[in-house]
Write a protein that holds these residues in place. Structure first.
Motif, PDB file in Angstrom:
ATOM      1  N   GLU A   1       1.054  -1.378   0.186  1.00 24.55           N
ATOM      2  CA  GLU A   1       0.024  -0.024   0.129  1.00 24.55           C
ATOM      3  C   GLU A   1       0.879   1.151  -0.038  1.00 24.55           C
ATOM      4  O   GLU A   1       0.545   2.266  -0.763  1.00 24.55           O
ATOM      5  N   ALA A   2       1.968   1.121   0.458  1.00 24.31           N
ATOM      6  CA  ALA A   2       2.950   2.355   0.669  1.00 24.31           C
ATOM      7  C   ALA A   2       3.559   2.387  -0.717  1.00 24.31           C
ATOM      8  O   ALA A   2       3.773   3.720  -1.218  1.00 24.31           O
ATOM      9  N   VAL A   3       4.023   1.578  -1.261  1.00 21.43           N
ATOM     10  CA  VAL A   3       4.941   1.507  -2.692  1.00 21.43           C
ATOM     11  C   VAL A   3       4.241   1.749  -3.953  1.00 21.43           C
ATOM     12  O   VAL A   3       4.501   2.313  -4.812  1.00 21.43           O
ATOM     13  N   SER A   4       2.750   1.040  -3.777  1.00 23.70           N
ATOM     14  CA  SER A   4       2.231   1.175  -5.314  1.00 23.70           C
ATOM     15  C   SER A   4       1.572   2.626  -5.517  1.00 23.70           C
ATOM     16  O   SER A   4       1.909   2.825  -6.727  1.00 23.70           O
ATOM     17  N   PRO A   5       1.262   3.371  -4.816  1.00 17.00           N
ATOM     18  CA  PRO A   5       1.175   4.767  -5.258  1.00 17.00           C
ATOM     19  C   PRO A   5       2.363   5.579  -5.492  1.00 17.00           C
ATOM     20  O   PRO A   5       2.330   6.524  -6.432  1.00 17.00           O
ATOM     21  N   LYS A   6       3.646   5.087  -5.257  1.00 16.36           N
ATOM     22  CA  LYS A   6       4.779   5.732  -5.620  1.00 16.36           C
ATOM     23  C   LYS A   6       4.977   5.221  -7.052  1.00 16.36           C
ATOM     24  O   LYS A   6       5.572   6.141  -7.723  1.00 16.36           O
ATOM     25  N   PHE A   7       4.703   3.978  -7.561  1.00 16.97           N
ATOM     26  CA  PHE A   7       4.817   3.808  -8.781  1.00 16.97           C
ATOM     27  C   PHE A   7       3.952   4.780  -9.670  1.00 16.97           C
ATOM     28  O   PHE A   7       4.427   5.169 -10.732  1.00 16.97           O
ATOM     29  N   GLN A   8       2.693   4.865  -9.204  1.00 16.34           N
ATOM     30  CA  GLN A   8       1.761   5.696  -9.986  1.00 16.34           C
ATOM     31  C   GLN A   8       2.361   7.095  -9.902  1.00 16.34           C
ATOM     32  O   GLN A   8       2.339   7.695 -11.098  1.00 16.34           O
TER      33      GLN A   8
END
Length: 194
Positions: free
Chosen positions: A88-95
């Protein structure tokens, strides 16, 4: 009259709850399938090795009309973070990096002495705290993680001409991988045949 009002109210409440539950079960899929742009998000996917659903950073690829699994988060003992929390913390960083045009390559490096995986604009760019996607355990080798990410995105296939290096630095072309990687749906079809 009072009984009819109560019955009507009960039916409306039941319908509202049912709609909420139905929409709440698969919000990420229904939202991502309607988008005409690449979207990264966290969702549970089936891990063949462990035979369980694990949190995964997934990308919706509109041209493929399918989802690609980027990272399956398995490690339980990671600085107090659960696999779900990391996802949940890393996925938005990809976006964020994708939307800003900074997710052209994945590469490895060090930030504050810790090995990390970063999103960079161009081959040759170095990792920095501003481009960090996630940190690795101290003993983890960033090049090995990049290789495994490449292998995962390629569906476990052999050598692919998408893995470049510049000296000690390794670079994985994300646009090429998003086009060439098998979708989760394709993987599931293959697994169902076997």
């Amino acid at each position: 009259m009072k009984k009819i009002k109560f019955l009507s109210f009960s039916v409306l409440c039941f319908i509202a709850i049912a709609i909420t539950l139905i929409l709440g079960i698969t919000p990420s899929f229904s939202q991502s399938n309607s988008s005409e742009r690449v979207q990264f998000f966290c969702r549970k996917t089936f891990d063949k090795a462990s035979q369980e659903n694990l949190p995964s950073t997934v990308a919706w690829i509109p041209e493929k009309r399918g989802h690609i699994r980027i990272i399956v988060w398995k490690s339980e003992a990671w600085l107090g973070w659960t696999p779900q929390q990391r996802c949940e913390a890393v996925s938005p960083k990809f976006q964020k990096f994708y939307d800003n045009g900074q997710l052209n390559y994945l590469t490895n490096g060090k930030v504050k002495g810790y090995p990390v995986i970063c999103a960079v604009d161009t081959e040759g760019d170095k990792c920095s705290k501003d481009h960090q996607l996630f940190q690795l355990k101290n003993q983890r080798d960033g090049e090995l993680v990049i290789y495994r990410l490449t292998n995962l995105l390629e569906g476990g296939g052999g050598d692919f001409p998408l893995y470049q290096s510049s000296g000690q630095q390794r670079y994985v072309s994300i646009p090429k991988l998003l086009v060439n990687a098998p979708t989760i749906e394709e993987e599931n079809q293959l697994n169902n045949k076997n």
